[in-house]
Design a protein around this motif. Sequence first.
Motif, mmCIF file in Angstrom:
data_model
loop_
_atom_site.group_PDB
_atom_site.id
_atom_site.type_symbol
_atom_site.label_atom_id
_atom_site.label_comp_id
_atom_site.label_asym_id
_atom_site.label_seq_id
_atom_site.Cartn_x
_atom_site.Cartn_y
_atom_site.Cartn_z
ATOM 1 N N GLU A 199 -27.720 -53.450 11.307
ATOM 2 C CA GLU A 199 -26.885 -52.882 12.354
ATOM 3 C C GLU A 199 -27.222 -51.426 12.658
ATOM 4 N N ARG A 203 -27.980 -50.349 16.449
ATOM 5 C CA ARG A 203 -27.124 -49.403 17.179
ATOM 6 C C ARG A 203 -27.924 -48.311 17.881
ATOM 7 N N SER A 211 -23.725 -57.350 18.387
ATOM 8 C CA SER A 211 -24.137 -57.083 17.010
ATOM 9 C C SER A 211 -25.108 -58.162 16.538
#
Length: 357
Positions: A199, A203, A211
Motif C-alpha cells: 500500500e 499510495r 487499494s
Amino acid sequence: MNPKSAIKGRGAQQNTPNRFFELSHEMRNDFLEYCHKEGEKADKNKTLYLPVFPKTIVNKVQSPDVGMAYSMNMYQGCEHGCIYCYARNTHEYWGYSAGLDFERRILVKKDAPKLLEAHLKKKSWKAQTIVMSGNTDCYQPAEKEFEITRQCLQVFLKYKHPVGIITKNALILRDLEVLKALAKDNLVAVNISITSQFEDTRRILEPRTASIKKRLETVKVLSENNIPVNVMLAPIIPGINNHEILPLAKLVSENGALSISHTIVRLNGAIGDIFTDWIYKTMPDKAEKVLHQIADCHGGSLNDSRFGDRMRGEGKIAEQINSLIALAKRKYFANKKMPNLNTALFEQHKNGQLKLF
C-alpha cells in the motif's frame, strides 16, 4: 516529500507547460506570499468535470505493439493520478497540461453510449473486440457520477458484441450483473492493473486508485463469476517494484487471474519532467538510481518511442525483468489461458433483434 508542501491526493506536483502553447502559466512566489498573508489558498485542488462532444467514440489503434485493434475512452484525463501514466501527454491535445490538469480537468463524453451504438450499427462494421480504457480508466471516480461505462456495457450486451476492459478500480464490481451476462456468451475480458502488493508504494504511485486489497478482491470476485481476468503488472519500474514480480504473480494467480502481462515504464514527452520532479520530492534517496535504471532500459534515455522495444526495453536490467516475467508465467500460469472472445453473435443482433430469415 514534506506532507505540508505536497499537493494532497495528487500524483503530479506541478503543471508542466503545454508544448503546443507559446505561453505558460506559473505560480509566482509573490502571489503565494500574498495568499499566505490573506489566509487564502493559492490552489484549491478541485476536480472539474467538463463535458465534451466528440463526433465518434471508437478509435482504430495504429500502434503495432499495444495488443488491441480498437479502443474507446469515455473520459479524457484521469483522477487516479498515476504518476507514470502514458496518457498524460494526450491532455495537451485538449489544451491542458499533462501534469495536474490531467488529474483535475476531466473531460466527460456523455454521448458515448449513443456514439457507440451508432458505430456498431454501421453496415461496414464487423465485430472486433473494442477495448474500453485504451487511454484513460473507464472506472475512474467520475464513473460513479456519470455511469457512462455502465451504459456502454449495456450497449455491448444488447448487440452481443465483444468488449475488453482495462481498469485499476474496484468500481467495476458495481456492474457485475452486466459483466456476467456478457461472460455467459464469452463476450468480455477484463484487465486489472496491479503495480505493487504494498500500500505504501501504491499510495505514492497511484494516489486515487483502489487499494491493493480491493483490487485483489476484484480479481477474485470476477474470476469466481467466470469472467476472465488478465492482470497487468504494469508498469514495472526498476528500483521501485521490479523485485515484486514473482510474489505478485503468485498472488494474482491464487486469486484467479488467468494470465499476466507487463510493460517496462517509459517516460515520454512531458511525463519525463513530471516523474523526475515527483521522484526527487517523494523518494530523494533513490531518485538518481531509479532514473538511471529506467534510462538503462531505453538506450540511455527516459523517452522511448520505438515500436517493438518501447514496451519491453533493452539492456541487462530489462532482460532481468523480462526473464522474471517469463519465469512467473511458467511457474504460476502454465495451465491457464485467456479465451478468445466471441465475434459470431453480433451479426444476428446488429439491428437490435434476431434476424428471422
